[in-house]
Design a protein around this motif. Structure first.
Motif, PDB file in Angstrom:
ATOM      1  N   GLY A 115      95.860  30.907  39.634  1.00 16.49           N
ATOM      2  CA  GLY A 115      96.284  29.689  38.963  1.00 16.49           C
ATOM      3  C   GLY A 115      95.382  29.378  37.792  1.00 16.49           C
ATOM      4  N   TRP A 116      95.683  28.274  37.112  1.00 14.93           N
ATOM      5  CA  TRP A 116      94.832  27.844  36.004  1.00 14.93           C
ATOM      6  C   TRP A 116      93.469  27.402  36.502  1.00 14.93           C
ATOM      7  CZ3 TRP A 116      93.772  27.526  30.971  1.00 14.93           C
ATOM      8  CH2 TRP A 116      92.765  26.622  30.596  1.00 14.93           C
ATOM      9  N   GLN A 117      93.450  26.535  37.508  1.00 12.02           N
ATOM     10  CA  GLN A 117      92.236  25.825  37.898  1.00 12.02           C
ATOM     11  C   GLN A 117      91.195  26.746  38.525  1.00 12.02           C
ATOM     12  OE1 GLN A 117      93.085  22.374  40.208  1.00 12.02           O
ATOM     13  NE2 GLN A 117      91.054  21.504  39.961  1.00 12.02           N
ATOM     14  N   ALA A 118      89.935  26.560  38.099  1.00 19.67           N
ATOM     15  CA  ALA A 118      88.829  27.343  38.642  1.00 19.67           C
ATOM     16  C   ALA A 118      88.716  27.121  40.146  1.00 19.67           C
ATOM     17  CB  ALA A 118      87.523  26.953  37.954  1.00 19.67           C
ATOM     18  N   GLN A 119      88.538  28.211  40.888  1.00 18.02           N
ATOM     19  CA  GLN A 119      88.427  28.175  42.344  1.00 18.02           C
ATOM     20  C   GLN A 119      87.328  29.135  42.784  1.00 18.02           C
ATOM     21  OE1 GLN A 119      92.345  28.614  44.304  1.00 18.02           O
ATOM     22  NE2 GLN A 119      93.239  28.452  42.250  1.00 18.02           N
ATOM     23  N   ALA A 120      86.626  28.758  43.837  1.00 18.50           N
ATOM     24  CA  ALA A 120      85.556  29.605  44.344  1.00 18.50           C
ATOM     25  C   ALA A 120      86.121  30.928  44.842  1.00 18.50           C
ATOM     26  CB  ALA A 120      84.816  28.886  45.473  1.00 18.50           C
ATOM     27  N   ASN A 121      85.545  32.016  44.376  1.00 17.53           N
ATOM     28  CA  ASN A 121      85.881  33.375  44.828  1.00 17.53           C
ATOM     29  C   ASN A 121      87.325  33.770  44.539  1.00 17.53           C
ATOM     30  OD1 ASN A 121      83.249  33.603  45.999  1.00 17.53           O
ATOM     31  ND2 ASN A 121      83.977  32.417  47.751  1.00 17.53           N
ATOM     32  N   GLN A 122      87.971  33.109  43.570  1.00 26.09           N
ATOM     33  CA  GLN A 122      89.334  33.438  43.184  1.00 26.09           C
ATOM     34  C   GLN A 122      89.397  33.531  41.661  1.00 26.09           C
ATOM     35  OE1 GLN A 122      92.007  34.093  45.024  1.00 26.09           O
ATOM     36  NE2 GLN A 122      91.407  33.431  47.070  1.00 26.09           N
ATOM     37  N   PRO A 123      90.085  34.532  41.116  1.00 20.55           N
ATOM     38  CA  PRO A 123      90.205  34.607  39.656  1.00 20.55           C
ATOM     39  C   PRO A 123      91.117  33.508  39.130  1.00 20.55           C
ATOM     40  CG  PRO A 123      91.569  36.286  40.697  1.00 20.55           C
ATOM     41  CD  PRO A 123      90.787  35.637  41.803  1.00 20.55           C
ATOM     42  N   SER A 124      90.719  32.844  38.061  1.00 20.07           N
ATOM     43  CA  SER A 124      91.508  31.775  37.468  1.00 20.07           C
ATOM     44  C   SER A 124      91.464  31.901  35.953  1.00 20.07           C
ATOM     45  CB  SER A 124      90.978  30.403  37.888  1.00 20.07           C
ATOM     46  OG  SER A 124      89.701  30.172  37.320  1.00 20.07           O
ATOM     47  N   VAL A 125      92.466  31.330  35.297  1.00 23.33           N
ATOM     48  CA  VAL A 125      92.487  31.338  33.834  1.00 23.33           C
ATOM     49  C   VAL A 125      91.355  30.469  33.300  1.00 23.33           C
ATOM     50  CG1 VAL A 125      93.875  30.916  31.782  1.00 23.33           C
ATOM     51  CG2 VAL A 125      94.990  31.651  33.898  1.00 23.33           C
ATOM     52  N   GLN A 126      91.176  29.294  33.884  1.00 23.30           N
ATOM     53  CA  GLN A 126      90.082  28.425  33.467  1.00 23.30           C
ATOM     54  C   GLN A 126      88.741  29.138  33.592  1.00 23.30           C
ATOM     55  OE1 GLN A 126      89.689  24.857  35.817  1.00 23.30           O
ATOM     56  NE2 GLN A 126      88.079  23.998  34.529  1.00 23.30           N
ATOM     57  N   GLY A 127      88.549  29.829  34.710  1.00 18.58           N
ATOM     58  CA  GLY A 127      87.286  30.536  34.919  1.00 18.58           C
ATOM     59  C   GLY A 127      87.057  31.630  33.893  1.00 18.58           C
ATOM     60  N   ALA A 128      88.134  32.344  33.523  1.00 12.50           N
ATOM     61  CA  ALA A 128      88.006  33.413  32.532  1.00 12.50           C
ATOM     62  C   ALA A 128      87.603  32.850  31.176  1.00 12.50           C
ATOM     63  CB  ALA A 128      89.322  34.179  32.419  1.00 12.50           C
ATOM     64  N   ILE A 129      88.196  31.733  30.771  1.00 13.29           N
ATOM     65  CA  ILE A 129      87.874  31.143  29.469  1.00 13.29           C
ATOM     66  C   ILE A 129      86.473  30.549  29.490  1.00 13.29           C
ATOM     67  CG2 ILE A 129      88.527  29.365  27.804  1.00 13.29           C
ATOM     68  CD1 ILE A 129      91.439  29.775  28.744  1.00 13.29           C
ATOM     69  N   GLU A 130      86.111  29.889  30.572  1.00  8.17           N
ATOM     70  CA  GLU A 130      84.765  29.322  30.655  1.00  8.17           C
ATOM     71  C   GLU A 130      83.697  30.405  30.668  1.00  8.17           C
ATOM     72  OE1 GLU A 130      85.930  25.118  32.865  1.00  8.17           O
ATOM     73  OE2 GLU A 130      85.037  26.752  34.042  1.00  8.17           O
TER      74      GLU A 130
END
Length: 259
Positions: A17-32
């Motif tokens: 998903g978009w939202q950053a999550q612990a131990n899960q790939p996210s779009v938000q996490g990739a951009i951050e």
């Protein structure tokens, strides 16, 4: 700290998903993570905010986010640098724009727009695998349009929202739902365009899944109105899969990407 708006495309397939999550790939996490290579604030854990928090598997062609950076970047160079550091993730910064400090990607948005792509054909899709929802039976576009008409305007959409939805109210105004039928080799593609100030969790997928039943002849168009009036999740049709859904844009009073 200068504030920048980012217009973002992504393939949601690899992400939780978009939202950053612990131990899960996210779009938000990739951009951050890309921003952390460029800006000390993000190296220390700063966050970005987005117009919509898309679910796992949902795509975007016009997601908008904003970030407060310590360096006053040239807009073109910021987008280029982020795209370099985003490789090889299927995420692209289409544009970056300097915006006023009171711009907020989520709270300043006047509306969100979604597209859902539904393919009706017997042969498996190849080039669009993971990018459309495919059904095997023929669909009646006019019947689906008649069913969709019952959903326009201000309604209690309890029937069409997830039981996990965190919105304070199920009452929303659906401003647009158009269905375009497009010929493709040995089949048809149906493109659902929906527009509203905001959407409930799983609202679009619940609506499209229900209208697919109308198009297939399993539901009458009038049954959509009955389901809406029931205000009961059990009255909803099947919820369609996420990989046909795209966040295509957000509208702002002074759109930074209008040019």
């Amino acid at each position: 700290m200068p504030r920048f708006a980012l217009k973002i495309e992504y393939d949601g397939g690899p992400f939780a998903g978009w939202q950053a999550q612990a131990n899960q790939p996210s779009v938000q996490g990739a951009i951050e993570a890309a921003l952390a290579r460029l800006d000390p604030g993000f190296a220390d854990g700063a966050r970005i905010a987005a117009a919509g928090r898309t679910d796992a598997g949902v795509h975007a062609t016009g997601q908008v986010a904003h970030a407060d950076l310590q360096k006053n970047w040239d807009e073109f160079r910021l987008a280029e640098a982020l795209n370099w550091h985003l490789k090889p993730a299927p995420v692209a910064i289409v544009a970056a724009r300097r915006v006023p400090d009171d711009f907020h990607a989520r709270f300043s948005a006047l509306e969100r727009r979604y597209l859902f792509r539904l393919v009706s054909r017997r042969a498996p899709v190849t080039h669009d695998r993971g990018l459309v929802w495919q059904v095997l039976q023929p669909l009646d576009a006019q019947a689906m349009r008649e069913g969709a008409a019952h959903l326009l305007g201000l309604h209690d959409f309890t029937t069409f929202r997830s039981t996990m939805c965190q919105s304070a109210s199920p009452v929303k105004t659906l401003d647009q739902i158009d269905i375009e039928e497009v010929a493709m080799p040995h089949g048809r593609e149906f493109r659902f365009t929906l527009r509203a100030r905001s959407f409930l969790h799983n609202q679009v997928r619940s609506i499209v899944g229900t209208l697919e039943r109308v198009g297939a002849g399993s539901w009458s168009p009038e049954r959509v109105a009955t389901a809406l009036a029931a205000r009961d999740r059990a009255a909803c049709g099947p919820v369609c899969p996420p990989h046909g859904l795209y966040l295509t844009g957000a509208e702002y009073p002074d759109d930074p990407f209008r040019d």
